[in-house]
Design an enzyme around this catalytic site. Sequence first.
Site, PDB file in Angstrom:
ATOM      1  N   ALA A  10      -1.136  83.465  33.556  1.00 24.05           N
ATOM      2  CA  ALA A  10      -2.141  84.507  33.827  1.00 24.05           C
ATOM      3  C   ALA A  10      -3.414  83.913  34.409  1.00 24.05           C
ATOM      4  O   ALA A  10      -4.508  84.399  34.165  1.00 24.05           O
ATOM      5  CB  ALA A  10      -2.453  85.266  32.540  1.00 24.05           C
ATOM      6  N   ARG A  16      -4.811  90.317  45.706  1.00 26.38           N
ATOM      7  CA  ARG A  16      -4.455  91.607  46.287  1.00 26.38           C
ATOM      8  C   ARG A  16      -5.056  92.797  45.528  1.00 26.38           C
ATOM      9  O   ARG A  16      -5.015  93.928  45.983  1.00 26.38           O
ATOM     10  CB  ARG A  16      -2.917  91.731  46.345  1.00 26.38           C
ATOM     11  CG  ARG A  16      -2.288  90.804  47.359  1.00 26.38           C
ATOM     12  CD  ARG A  16      -0.800  90.650  47.158  1.00 26.38           C
ATOM     13  NE  ARG A  16      -0.473  89.664  46.123  1.00 26.38           N
ATOM     14  CZ  ARG A  16       0.775  89.346  45.763  1.00 26.38           C
ATOM     15  NH1 ARG A  16       1.807  89.938  46.339  1.00 26.38           N
ATOM     16  NH2 ARG A  16       0.994  88.447  44.823  1.00 26.38           N
TER      17      ARG A  16
HETATM   18  C1  UD1 Z   1       6.202  85.149  41.496  1.00 29.12           C
HETATM   19  C2  UD1 Z   1       7.449  84.319  41.802  1.00 29.12           C
HETATM   20  C3  UD1 Z   1       8.467  85.201  42.505  1.00 29.12           C
HETATM   21  C4  UD1 Z   1       8.781  86.420  41.661  1.00 29.12           C
HETATM   22  C5  UD1 Z   1       7.512  87.164  41.255  1.00 29.12           C
HETATM   23  C6  UD1 Z   1       7.846  88.206  40.212  1.00 29.12           C
HETATM   24  C7  UD1 Z   1       6.674  82.020  42.140  1.00 29.12           C
HETATM   25  C8  UD1 Z   1       6.360  80.985  43.162  1.00 29.12           C
HETATM   26  N1  UD1 Z   1       7.076  83.193  42.621  1.00 29.12           N
HETATM   27  O1  UD1 Z   1       5.641  85.547  42.743  1.00 29.12           O
HETATM   28  O2  UD1 Z   1       9.659  84.474  42.758  1.00 29.12           O
HETATM   29  O3  UD1 Z   1       9.649  87.277  42.376  1.00 29.12           O
HETATM   30  O4  UD1 Z   1       6.556  86.260  40.670  1.00 29.12           O
HETATM   31  O5  UD1 Z   1       6.741  89.005  39.911  1.00 29.12           O
HETATM   32  O6  UD1 Z   1       6.578  81.745  40.967  1.00 29.12           O
HETATM   33  N2  UD1 Z   1      -0.287  82.101  38.172  1.00 29.12           N
HETATM   34  C9  UD1 Z   1      -0.935  81.109  37.462  1.00 29.12           C
HETATM   35  N3  UD1 Z   1      -1.389  80.003  38.123  1.00 29.12           N
HETATM   36  C10 UD1 Z   1      -1.215  79.811  39.445  1.00 29.12           C
HETATM   37  C11 UD1 Z   1      -0.535  80.833  40.168  1.00 29.12           C
HETATM   38  C12 UD1 Z   1      -0.084  81.955  39.505  1.00 29.12           C
HETATM   39  O7  UD1 Z   1      -1.109  81.219  36.259  1.00 29.12           O
HETATM   40  O8  UD1 Z   1      -1.653  78.785  39.950  1.00 29.12           O
HETATM   41  C13 UD1 Z   1       0.184  83.298  37.453  1.00 29.12           C
HETATM   42  C14 UD1 Z   1      -0.415  84.577  37.988  1.00 29.12           C
HETATM   43  O9  UD1 Z   1      -1.611  84.905  37.299  1.00 29.12           O
HETATM   44  C15 UD1 Z   1       0.675  85.599  37.716  1.00 29.12           C
HETATM   45  C16 UD1 Z   1       1.950  84.773  37.741  1.00 29.12           C
HETATM   46  O10 UD1 Z   1       1.574  83.419  37.633  1.00 29.12           O
HETATM   47  O11 UD1 Z   1       0.558  86.221  36.454  1.00 29.12           O
HETATM   48  C17 UD1 Z   1       2.743  84.975  39.022  1.00 29.12           C
HETATM   49  O12 UD1 Z   1       1.909  84.666  40.116  1.00 29.12           O
HETATM   50  P1  UD1 Z   1       1.855  85.586  41.395  1.00 29.12           P
HETATM   51  O13 UD1 Z   1       0.878  85.012  42.340  1.00 29.12           O
HETATM   52  O14 UD1 Z   1       1.691  87.012  40.998  1.00 29.12           O
HETATM   53  O15 UD1 Z   1       3.329  85.318  41.959  1.00 29.12           O
HETATM   54  P2  UD1 Z   1       4.172  86.226  42.902  1.00 29.12           P
HETATM   55  O16 UD1 Z   1       3.743  85.996  44.297  1.00 29.12           O
HETATM   56  O17 UD1 Z   1       4.213  87.617  42.412  1.00 29.12           O
HETATM   57 CA    CA Z   2       3.162  88.812  40.745  1.00 28.13          CA
END
Ligand code: UD1
Ligand code: CA
Length: 419
Positions: A10, A16
Site C-alpha cells: 500500500a 491515477r
Molecule cells: C499490479 C500487478 C498486476 C496486477 C494488478 C492487480 C505488478 C507489477 N503488477 O498492477 O499484474 O494485474 O496489480 O490489481 O505487481 N505498491 C507498493 N510499492 C510500490 C508499487 C506499488 O506498495 O513501489 C502497491 C500499491 O500501493 C498497490 C499495489 O502495490 O496497492 C499494486 O500496485 P499498482 O501500481 O496498483 O499495480 P498495478 O499496476 O495495478
Molecule cells: Ca492496482
Amino acid sequence: MKSLRTIILAAGKGTRFKSETPKVLHELWGRPVIDYVIDVAEAVGSLRIDVVVGHKAEAVAEAVQGRASVVVQKEQLGTAHAVRCCSDKFRAYKGDVLVMCGDTPLLDKKIVRSLVMRHRKSGAACTFLTARISNSHGYGRIIRGAGGQVVAIREEKDANADEKKLDEINVGVYCFASELLFRSVGDIRQNARKREFYLTDIIELLLSLGKKVDTVTTDDWTANLGINTRADLALAGAVSREKILKYLMADGVTVVDPATTYVEPGVRIGSDTIIFPCTYIHQGVRIGKNCSVGPFARLRPGTSLADGATVGNFIEVSRSSLGPGAVAKHFSFLGDAVVGAQANIGCGTVTANYDGKNKNKTNIGRKAFIGCDTVLVAPVKIGNGAVTGAGSVVTKGRDVPDGMLAVGLPARVIKKVNK
Ligand code: UD1
Ligand code: CA
C-alpha cells in the site's frame, strides 16, 4: 499446518486517482479501501499482518493501527521492491506468506482461503490467483504454455498485441513459501520500461529455478477489481451494492427499486420488510421483520427498528431504536432516541440531540403520541402514553409524565389524557 503471515502492499501514490489522499484511504461504504483487504487477511487466519507504506505513510499507518504493523518503503520502486522491504521481518520465519494489494476491496475471503489451501496441499513455491475477465486492460496477463502450465505474468506495458488479447489476468494475490520468496525477490531485475521492480517477474524466476508455481482461477471478475481510478471506486460501490441487495432479496426482504436503494455491508434486515426507493441504510443497522422503510429514508449507524416499525419519507434516524410497531411516517429527525413500542412520531418531529458540545438522549415512552412539529430538546423524557400538542417545544429536562398532555413553547403539562 504451516503458519501464515500477510503482506499488504500500500505504498503506491495512486497517481491515477489524482488525489492528495492515498488511494487505499479513499472510502468505500464509509471505510478505507484497505480495511477490506485487512478483513480478508484476518479471515484467512494470518498470524500477523504487515502493510507496506510509503506515500503519505503516516496517514496509512494511522488508518491500519491496531490491526497491522507497517513497513516503510521510502521510494516506490515497484511491487517486488515493496516486498523486499519486509525481508528483515521475515528472516526467522519459515511458514507461508500471503501477498495482497491494498487496493482490492472486493476481494472474496472464500477465494483467498481456497488459494491458501491449494498452496498448502500442492507444496508449490508460489500459488497465485488469476481471473478471467472481459476487459483485461491494465492488468498483468497470464501467459501459459502449450500444456496450460503457467509460464509468466506479462504487464500491460510489456505485452505484445497477442498477449494483450488474453483474458486471464493477475489478481495480485499470491501465496509464497516465505523462505523461497525472500531468497528470490532480491534477484528480480528492474523493468526497463517502467524502471520498477515487478513482483510479477518472480513467476518466471521461480520456474527457472525449477520450483513449482500453481494458480487458482476465479470467474468472479469483481473479486479482483483494483481501485486505480475514481471510476473504479464507483464501480466497486455499484458491484457490491448489487450483491448486497440480491442477498437481502433472497433472504425475504422486498427492495422496491434496487437502482435507488443503498444498503451498506453488515446490515441485518428481517423478512417481509419493505424498503421503498431512494433509501440509504448504513453499516450496522438492524431492522426487524415486517418493517416499512422509506421512500427517502436514511438510517444511520447505531439504529435499530424492532418488528413492524415504520420509518416513512424524509426521515433520518441516527443512533436510535424504535420499538415494535413504532411509527414515524414523515419529515423527522430522530437522533440518540429510544422510541417505545407503538409510539407515534408526528410529522416534522425533531429531537434536538446536540447542544453544541454533547449528544443527549431522548426517551419516548410506549404508545406516546408526539404531535406534528414537536421539538424535543434532549435530554428529555416523554412518558408512556403521553401526548404533545402540535408545534410544542419540550425543553431540556422538562419531562412529560406518563399519560399527560403537554403543549406550547416551552411545553406546559396541562392535563391527563391517557391512563
Ligand atoms: C499490479 C500487478 C498486476 C496486477 C494488478 C492487480 C505488478 C507489477 N503488477 O498492477 O499484474 O494485474 O496489480 O490489481 O505487481 N505498491 C507498493 N510499492 C510500490 C508499487 C506499488 O506498495 O513501489 C502497491 C500499491 O500501493 C498497490 C499495489 O502495490 O496497492 C499494486 O500496485 P499498482 O501500481 O496498483 O499495480 P498495478 O499496476 O495495478
Ligand atoms: Ca492496482
